[in-house]
Scaffold this active site. Structure first.
Site, PDB file in Angstrom:
ATOM      1  N   LYS A 183       0.835  -1.201   0.000  1.00  0.00           N
ATOM      2  CA  LYS A 183       0.000   0.000   0.000  1.00  0.00           C
ATOM      3  C   LYS A 183       0.882   1.268   0.000  1.00  0.00           C
ATOM      4  O   LYS A 183       1.940   1.310   0.625  1.00  0.00           O
ATOM      5  CB  LYS A 183      -0.944   0.003   1.197  1.00  0.00           C
ATOM      6  N   ARG A 191      -4.147 -10.121   4.524  1.00  0.00           N
ATOM      7  CA  ARG A 191      -4.330 -10.216   3.066  1.00  0.00           C
ATOM      8  C   ARG A 191      -3.052  -9.690   2.412  1.00  0.00           C
ATOM      9  O   ARG A 191      -2.725  -8.514   2.537  1.00  0.00           O
ATOM     10  CB  ARG A 191      -5.548  -9.403   2.630  1.00  0.00           C
TER      11      ARG A 191
END
Length: 284
Positions: free
Chosen positions: A233, A267
């Site tokens: 991210k 995840r």
């Protein structure tokens, strides 16, 4: 926030996947399988059936208990696909993975009820909806009828606004209000098996996302299992001036932090490295 009891809740949880009870007392790894040509970090690598199956085999071998299959990229400025296009891109891959790896759970990453219906016929075990039911009003009804576990993510109300920084109140209070309202909606559709996802990378500032990491045990006060998706991210790699694939060490440090605060599902793209982190956590 000062009035909240800051004792972390490490409650054990489970989820019912098509009649099979999956224990979450030991954290699980959800491996990401992007079938998209435009994903932000691995676009185009796995959008052929052969490459996808090889990647699934590798992730399972590396320690993934769940494979999360997504046919649509939700990065900023990604191409918007219809439900029909997602179904076409998925093809027969779900059923082939199920046949080859019957013990592995399959999560379908979609915000379309129609794609969930297709996925159920193919053999999915979990619905992972980044929209929290906002982008398709039939989603909750469909998941309720199919009786599958549902991953409820925090996101802004519309597809167009999902990456806009709209939150100007305390991020934990904002998420708790959102989840409280959504949980009531889920229960009204007889969905009682759900996992909460804070929605890292969706409409939150760098500072807000680090606050989430520091205080995730207060999301819904630990009453539901948490899925954390921080893999590659931008709030991690951009401040460091690195590429998405260059932050494995930094990401694993953050994974260890959220595991200590009670996260139950991670995840990730980098399964083997995450497996090592979970082992460190379990052997402390």
């Amino acid at each position: 926030m000062n009035a909240i009891n800051r004792t972390p809740n490490h409650s054990s949880f489970s989820m019912n996947c098509r009649g099979k009870l999956t224990d979450l007392s030991t954290p699980l790894i959800m491996g990401i399988l992007n079938l998209t040509p435009d994903s932000f970090s691995d676009g185009g690598k796995f959008n052929s059936e052969k490459n996808a199956l090889l990647q699934v085999e590798k992730m399972i071998s590396d320690g993934a208990a769940i494979i999360d299959i997504g046919a649509q990229s939700t990065r900023p400025n990604a191409e918007f696909l219809s439900a029909e296009s997602e179904i076409s891109r998925l093809g027969s891959l779900i059923s082939k993975i199920k046949k080859q790896f019957p013990e592995t759970l399959i999560s379908l990453d979609t915000f379309y009820a129609e794609v969930v219906q297709f996925g159920c016929k193919e053999g999915i075990d979990i619905v992972n909806d980044i929209s929290g039911g906002n982008f398709d009003k039939k989603m909750f009804e469909t998941v309720g009828k199919k009786a599958l576990p549902y991953i409820l993510m925090h996101v802004n109300p519309t597809y167009q606004s999902m990456h806009q920084k709209l939150i100007d109140s305390d991020i934990i209070l904002n998420l708790n209000e959102y989840f409280s309202e959504k949980i009531l909606e889920l229960e009204a559709f007889a969905i009682n098996d759900f996992i909460l996802d804070p929605g890292f990378g969706f409409g939150k500032t760098v500072e807000q996302q680090h606050q989430l990491l520091n205080e995730i045990e207060f999301i819904n006060f630990g009453k539901n299992p948490l899925l954390i998706g921080i893999s590659r991210k931008s709030f991690i790699y951009k401040p460091l001036g690195k590429k998405p694939t260059e932050i494995i060490e930094e990401t694993q440090k953050l994974h260890l932090k959220v595991l200590e605060k009670g996260a139950k599902i991670l995840r990730v793209h980098d399964v083997a490295e995450t497996k090592k982190t979970i082992n460190i956590f379990l052997n402390r």
